[in-house]
Enzyme design. Structure first.
Site, short mmCIF file in Angstrom:
data_model
loop_
_atom_site.label_atom_id
_atom_site.label_comp_id
_atom_site.label_asym_id
_atom_site.label_seq_id
_atom_site.Cartn_x
_atom_site.Cartn_y
_atom_site.Cartn_z
CE LYS A 167 -3.52 -0.77 -0.57
NZ LYS A 167 -4.03 -1.42 -1.85
N GLY A 169 2.40 2.45 -2.73
CA GLY A 169 2.39 3.09 -4.05
C GLY A 169 3.24 2.29 -5.02
NE ARG A 171 0.27 -3.17 -10.05
CZ ARG A 171 0.80 -4.23 -10.66
NH1 ARG A 171 1.35 -4.11 -11.85
NH2 ARG A 171 0.78 -5.40 -10.06
NE ARG A 248 -0.48 5.95 1.51
CZ ARG A 248 -1.59 5.42 1.03
NH1 ARG A 248 -1.60 4.14 0.65
NH2 ARG A 248 -2.70 6.12 0.91
CB SER A 256 -3.93 2.35 2.57
OG SER A 256 -3.93 1.78 1.30
N1 LIG Z 1 -0.80 7.40 -9.49
C1 LIG Z 1 -1.45 6.73 -8.55
N2 LIG Z 1 -2.68 6.25 -8.78
C2 LIG Z 1 -3.34 5.57 -7.82
N3 LIG Z 1 -2.84 5.31 -6.59
C3 LIG Z 1 -1.62 5.77 -6.33
C4 LIG Z 1 -0.88 6.49 -7.27
N4 LIG Z 1 0.30 6.83 -6.71
C5 LIG Z 1 0.28 6.34 -5.48
N5 LIG Z 1 -0.86 5.70 -5.23
C6 LIG Z 1 -1.19 5.06 -3.98
O1 LIG Z 1 -0.88 3.69 -4.11
C7 LIG Z 1 -1.59 3.05 -3.07
C8 LIG Z 1 -1.62 1.57 -3.32
O2 LIG Z 1 -0.32 1.11 -3.08
P1 LIG Z 1 0.26 -0.21 -3.74
O3 LIG Z 1 0.15 -0.12 -5.22
O4 LIG Z 1 1.61 -0.40 -3.18
O5 LIG Z 1 -0.73 -1.29 -3.17
S1 LIG Z 1 -0.52 -2.88 -3.14
O6 LIG Z 1 0.36 -3.17 -2.03
O7 LIG Z 1 0.04 -3.29 -4.43
O8 LIG Z 1 -1.87 -3.40 -2.90
C9 LIG Z 1 -2.94 3.71 -3.07
O9 LIG Z 1 -3.42 3.67 -1.76
P2 LIG Z 1 -4.96 3.99 -1.40
O10 LIG Z 1 -5.18 5.44 -1.79
O11 LIG Z 1 -5.06 3.79 0.04
O12 LIG Z 1 -5.79 3.06 -2.21
C10 LIG Z 1 -2.63 5.12 -3.57
O13 LIG Z 1 -2.76 6.11 -2.59
#
Ligand SMILES: Nc1ncnc2c1ncn2[C@@H]1O[C@H](COP(=O)(O)OS(=O)(=O)O)[C@@H](OP(=O)(O)O)[C@H]1O
Length: 416
Positions: A167, A169, A171, A248, A256
């Site tokens: 969570k 970031g 991805r 984060r 999250s």
């Molecule tokens: N560009 C962009 N678009 C969408 N989301 C973004 C982006 N950059 C960072 N984030 C943040 O990434 C959070 C999800 O983190 P991960 O991708 O590491 O999650 S996971 O561990 O793979 O499930 C996700 O957390 P949540 O907001 O809590 O859903 C986002 O805040």
């Protein structure tokens, strides 16, 4: 391979103990005492909320870092076994699952989990987001040959990994770095160094996309960061593997993480209930994986026994949203790549509320992340947030000292 000397970073070279190290030791000691008090007051025993010093260690003689140089690691380390033979917390060490593969609500919420065990828990039914971590073998075999990867070149083991944090970031970072022509990455999470290690390196290589000479192969599996065996295993694959960790604010990260679980299991208790061992006494439940993952200093200590700090890049999850091009510049420099992914690649999507990648010329597909990223978080009692921030503060400070970077999570608090 000895790590480079780092001011204020444990493990730096030098015969005299630098003041920063002393400070770190004192900090460690006070954290240990805090932990001890928590454990005694909570009555759950030290296993439920262990001090950094008590966390099982996996250091190997000859590993890059001296265990003694790390904060709170006075405990003797066990010698390493042959590759793949270390005493690993396995799925069988995790609490029993219900017949549908999920933990019963009571069991998973309160069971003390070691980092490796957290992974076992995460592979359960409440972690089923296809984009995130529920990668099946079938998906993986498809992943190796699909997507933007042209079908030429050779499959290679990754030279760089996004190892965490869940969570954080991860991805968004992976998708952004994949826009670089010299990077090829597998889209799904292979979970090789935690769940699939027994399948062997050939399996892992097969999962990877083909690359041409000079291109970097990458993958992301955020659970590696909290997997005890991952540093040793990655080191034994290639000791020059570059590691990237997106971090984060641990409080927001915990919420999250909880939000993701809630989206799949709406019946789980509230965040406020899960966060405490004893709310009246203000005892945080650090055995809950959502909280434990955010104790970054604790997990990092494990990695620093195998990899020098210079081989790990810490990306700010917050800045990845506010200044994606700035963070991508650091990532490309770290990977030895030309800065090709720049501000020109991003635009802020108001509907999504996040930066998105501009669509490539040959595609009409939008390049924002899916709806499992950027979920609306439930409103959490401000008092609980405050207590959690207090809980994390000493660990965050230690993390800043270890990395030599201030992520300013405390500033966010004082600005409110
Ligand atoms: N560009 C962009 N678009 C969408 N989301 C973004 C982006 N950059 C960072 N984030 C943040 O990434 C959070 C999800 O983190 P991960 O991708 O590491 O999650 S996971 O561990 O793979 O499930 C996700 O957390 P949540 O907001 O809590 O859903 C986002 O805040």
């Amino acid at each position: 391979m000895a790590p480079p000397a780092q001011p204020g970073v444990p493990g730096g070279r030098g015969s005299k103990v630098p003041p920063a190290r002393k400070l770190l030791c004192m900090c460690s000691l006070s954290l240990c005492l805090t932990y001890l008090c928590y454990s005694l007051m909570g009555g759950a025993g030290p296993a439920a909320l262990r001090s950094p010093a008590a966390i099982p260690a996996t250091a190997a003689p000859g590993a890059p870092r001296s265990p003694a140089a790390l904060p709170g690691t006075a405990a003797p380390r066990s010698p390493p076994g042959p590759p793949g033979s270390a005493a690993a917390p396995t799925a069988s060490a995790a609490p029993p699952r219900a017949s549908n593969g999920s933990r019963d609500a009571g069991a998973w919420t309160r069971t003390p989990l070691a980092p490796g065990e957290v992974i076992a828990a995460q592979s359960g039914a409440f972690e089923r987001d296809p984009q995130e971590s529920s990668t099946t073998d079938e998906e993986l075999s498809r992943a190796g040959s699909r997507g933007t990867t042209p079908d030429y070149g050779e499959k290679r083991l990754p030279q760089a990994l996004i190892i965490g944090v869940k969570k954080g970031g991860t991805r968004a970072l992976l998708e952004a770095i994949r826009a670089h022509p010299d990077v090829r990455a597998v889209g799904t999470e292979p979970h090789f160094f935690d769940r699939n290690y027994e399948k062997g390196l050939q399996w892992y290589r097969d999962v990877m996309p083909k690359t041409l000479e000079g291109q970097i192969t990458m993958e992301k599996t955020p659970s590696y960061f909290v997997t005890n065996e991952a540093p040793r295993r990655i080191h034994s694959m290639a000791k020059d593997t570059k590691l990237i960790v997106v971090v984060r604010n641990p409080v927001t990260r915990a919420i999250s993480d909880y939000t993701q679980t809630l989206s799949k299991k709406p019946e789980i208790p509230t965040f406020e209930v899960l966060a405490f061992k004893n709310r009246t006494l203000g005892l945080i439940d650090a055995s809950w994986s959502a909280i434990r993952i955010g104790i970054y200093a604790l997990h990092l200590e494990n990695w620093l026994q195998y990899f020098p700090l210079s081989q790990i890049l810490f990306v700010s999850g917050e800045r990845l949203i506010t200044d994606p091009a700035g963070e991508m510049a650091k990532v490309q420099d770290f990977l030895g790549l030309k800065r090709i992914v720049t501000e020109k690649h991003f635009y802020f999507n108001k509907t999504k509320g996040f930066p998105c990648l501009k669509k490539p010329e040959d595609s009409s597909a939008p390049r924002c992340l899916g709806k499992s990223k950027g979920r609306t978080h439930p409103k959490i009692d401000p008092d609980v947030i405050h207590r959690l921030r207090k809980f994390y503060k000493p660990f965050n400070v230690m993390f800043y000292q270890m990395t030599g970077q201030d992520f300013e999570w405390e500033r966010e608090e004082s600005e409110k």
